[in-house]
Design a protein around this motif. Sequence first.
Motif, PDB file in Angstrom:
ATOM      1  N   VAL A 128      15.095   8.067 -62.582  1.00  0.00           N
ATOM      2  CA  VAL A 128      14.331   7.554 -62.836  1.00  0.00           C
ATOM      3  C   VAL A 128      14.197   5.758 -62.800  1.00  0.00           C
ATOM      4  O   VAL A 128      13.783   4.853 -62.274  1.00  0.00           O
ATOM      5  CB  VAL A 128      13.600   7.869 -64.543  1.00  0.00           C
ATOM      6  N   ARG A 129      16.040   5.700 -62.954  1.00  0.00           N
ATOM      7  CA  ARG A 129      16.011   3.919 -63.421  1.00  0.00           C
ATOM      8  C   ARG A 129      16.134   3.414 -62.535  1.00  0.00           C
ATOM      9  O   ARG A 129      15.748   2.344 -61.712  1.00  0.00           O
ATOM     10  CB  ARG A 129      17.160   4.018 -64.210  1.00  0.00           C
ATOM     11  N   GLN A 130      16.512   4.334 -61.518  1.00  0.00           N
ATOM     12  CA  GLN A 130      17.466   4.035 -59.053  1.00  0.00           C
ATOM     13  C   GLN A 130      15.776   4.176 -58.626  1.00  0.00           C
ATOM     14  O   GLN A 130      15.739   3.236 -58.386  1.00  0.00           O
ATOM     15  CB  GLN A 130      18.412   5.075 -59.195  1.00  0.00           C
ATOM     16  N   ARG A 131      14.937   5.167 -59.162  1.00  0.00           N
ATOM     17  CA  ARG A 131      13.694   4.862 -58.433  1.00  0.00           C
ATOM     18  C   ARG A 131      12.546   3.528 -59.150  1.00  0.00           C
ATOM     19  O   ARG A 131      12.257   2.881 -58.108  1.00  0.00           O
ATOM     20  CB  ARG A 131      13.018   6.192 -59.605  1.00  0.00           C
ATOM     21  N   LEU A 132      13.187   3.151 -60.597  1.00  0.00           N
ATOM     22  CA  LEU A 132      12.082   2.027 -60.873  1.00  0.00           C
ATOM     23  C   LEU A 132      12.538   0.679 -59.895  1.00  0.00           C
ATOM     24  O   LEU A 132      12.364  -0.391 -59.432  1.00  0.00           O
ATOM     25  CB  LEU A 132      12.595   1.516 -62.447  1.00  0.00           C
ATOM     26  N   GLU A 133      14.212   0.908 -59.603  1.00  0.00           N
ATOM     27  CA  GLU A 133      14.753  -0.554 -59.181  1.00  0.00           C
ATOM     28  C   GLU A 133      14.854  -0.817 -57.655  1.00  0.00           C
ATOM     29  O   GLU A 133      14.299  -1.292 -57.027  1.00  0.00           O
ATOM     30  CB  GLU A 133      15.963  -0.567 -59.894  1.00  0.00           C
ATOM     31  N   ARG A 134      14.537   1.011 -57.011  1.00  0.00           N
ATOM     32  CA  ARG A 134      14.580   0.545 -55.529  1.00  0.00           C
ATOM     33  C   ARG A 134      13.249   0.036 -55.056  1.00  0.00           C
ATOM     34  O   ARG A 134      12.930  -0.049 -54.470  1.00  0.00           O
ATOM     35  CB  ARG A 134      14.775   2.002 -54.921  1.00  0.00           C
ATOM     36  N   GLU A 135      11.988   0.967 -55.878  1.00  0.00           N
ATOM     37  CA  GLU A 135      10.599   0.920 -55.300  1.00  0.00           C
ATOM     38  C   GLU A 135       9.940  -0.400 -56.225  1.00  0.00           C
ATOM     39  O   GLU A 135       9.281  -0.612 -55.832  1.00  0.00           O
ATOM     40  CB  GLU A 135      10.472   2.233 -55.140  1.00  0.00           C
ATOM     41  N   ASP A 136      10.904  -1.291 -57.217  1.00  0.00           N
ATOM     42  CA  ASP A 136       9.974  -2.361 -58.022  1.00  0.00           C
ATOM     43  C   ASP A 136       9.326  -2.364 -59.257  1.00  0.00           C
ATOM     44  O   ASP A 136       7.921  -2.292 -58.318  1.00  0.00           O
ATOM     45  CB  ASP A 136       9.776  -3.174 -57.319  1.00  0.00           C
ATOM     46  N   LEU A 137       9.177  -1.025 -59.437  1.00  0.00           N
ATOM     47  CA  LEU A 137       8.347  -0.206 -60.568  1.00  0.00           C
ATOM     48  C   LEU A 137       9.008  -0.506 -61.925  1.00  0.00           C
ATOM     49  O   LEU A 137      10.041  -1.260 -62.315  1.00  0.00           O
ATOM     50  CB  LEU A 137       7.633   1.354 -59.993  1.00  0.00           C
ATOM     51  N   THR A 138       7.466  -0.475 -62.540  1.00  0.00           N
ATOM     52  CA  THR A 138       8.238  -0.703 -64.435  1.00  0.00           C
ATOM     53  C   THR A 138       7.254   0.149 -65.357  1.00  0.00           C
ATOM     54  O   THR A 138       6.023   1.167 -64.032  1.00  0.00           O
ATOM     55  CB  THR A 138       7.561  -2.022 -64.706  1.00  0.00           C
ATOM     56  N   VAL A 139       8.334   0.594 -65.868  1.00  0.00           N
ATOM     57  CA  VAL A 139       6.972   1.551 -66.844  1.00  0.00           C
ATOM     58  C   VAL A 139       6.600   0.878 -68.750  1.00  0.00           C
ATOM     59  O   VAL A 139       7.129  -0.227 -68.809  1.00  0.00           O
ATOM     60  CB  VAL A 139       8.022   2.627 -67.590  1.00  0.00           C
ATOM     61  N   LEU A 140       5.551   1.443 -68.817  1.00  0.00           N
ATOM     62  CA  LEU A 140       5.017   0.498 -70.165  1.00  0.00           C
ATOM     63  C   LEU A 140       5.158   1.080 -71.190  1.00  0.00           C
ATOM     64  O   LEU A 140       5.088   2.525 -70.726  1.00  0.00           O
ATOM     65  CB  LEU A 140       2.919   0.294 -69.685  1.00  0.00           C
TER      66      LEU A 140
END
Length: 281
Positions: A182-194
């Motif tokens: 999940v962390r890698q995907r957040l960083e790779r795709e410039d995403l965030t979790v609220l």
Amino acid sequence: MSTSPTTRNMHEDDLLEDFNSREISLDGVSKVVHVAGTGPAVIVMTEMPGISPHVARFSRWVRDAGFTVYMPSLFGRDGAVVTADEGVAVFKRACVSAEFRAFAAAGPASSPVTLWLRALAKLAHAECGGPGIGAIGMCFTGNFALSMMLESSVLAPVVSQPSLPFDDTSATGLPSDELLAVRQRLEREDLTVLAYRFEGDQICKAERFAAFSAALGERFVIRVLPDSAASQDTTPFFQRYVKTPHSVVTAHLIDEAGQPTIAARDEILDFFKHRLVPRNA
């Protein structure tokens, strides 16, 4: 014309008459999913003890913001205002169900139901189109939105008062390899979790959010609401068993302009719009 979410009585059973109740079979498992609206898909996962009028109200707010809501029936009686005794019975059944891992000792993997929810995410994206889908988990399902990020269509995850595992308030309920993915995907795709919780919540404590932050970094965006922002007008199950503020956008939301819980709801709806609505729409 359907009744406004705001004008419905939260202390009366909700007939869910403005949802299309579909039986959806995925990976050999069938579940009822209540669907409403048009636009990009958002999966709303219910809190304990089931799809209450408060959960349905939130889904209608999502629908009215321009999305297709998929609200799967995971436990409890859909639309019901249950007694305290019925609510705790639902809770106990879910805790021993093979679909859920309610305790840290249950194994080094996410709840098995998240596999079905990922398949639902893929189906919802295929049916509704758009860049991807949103997902919000609450309480018992709170951390499911993160596990669902292993499905590439999930672009807008919201974690609201995640409660699992019950026996370790500093644990995330997700295995380390999933958190890393999940962390890698957040960083790779410039995403965030609220992520949302009340300050004094004794079910979802600060140490749980600290564990998520350590695993996911600054892309796990935390919102902590003051206990004074929580509604006291709750249903029998909450009155007996949920002694501190807990449910940010459902049972403890105060439906009045200017309230912190309404601001949280609006931030979530804006988050879905930012991630899921095409820029030229």
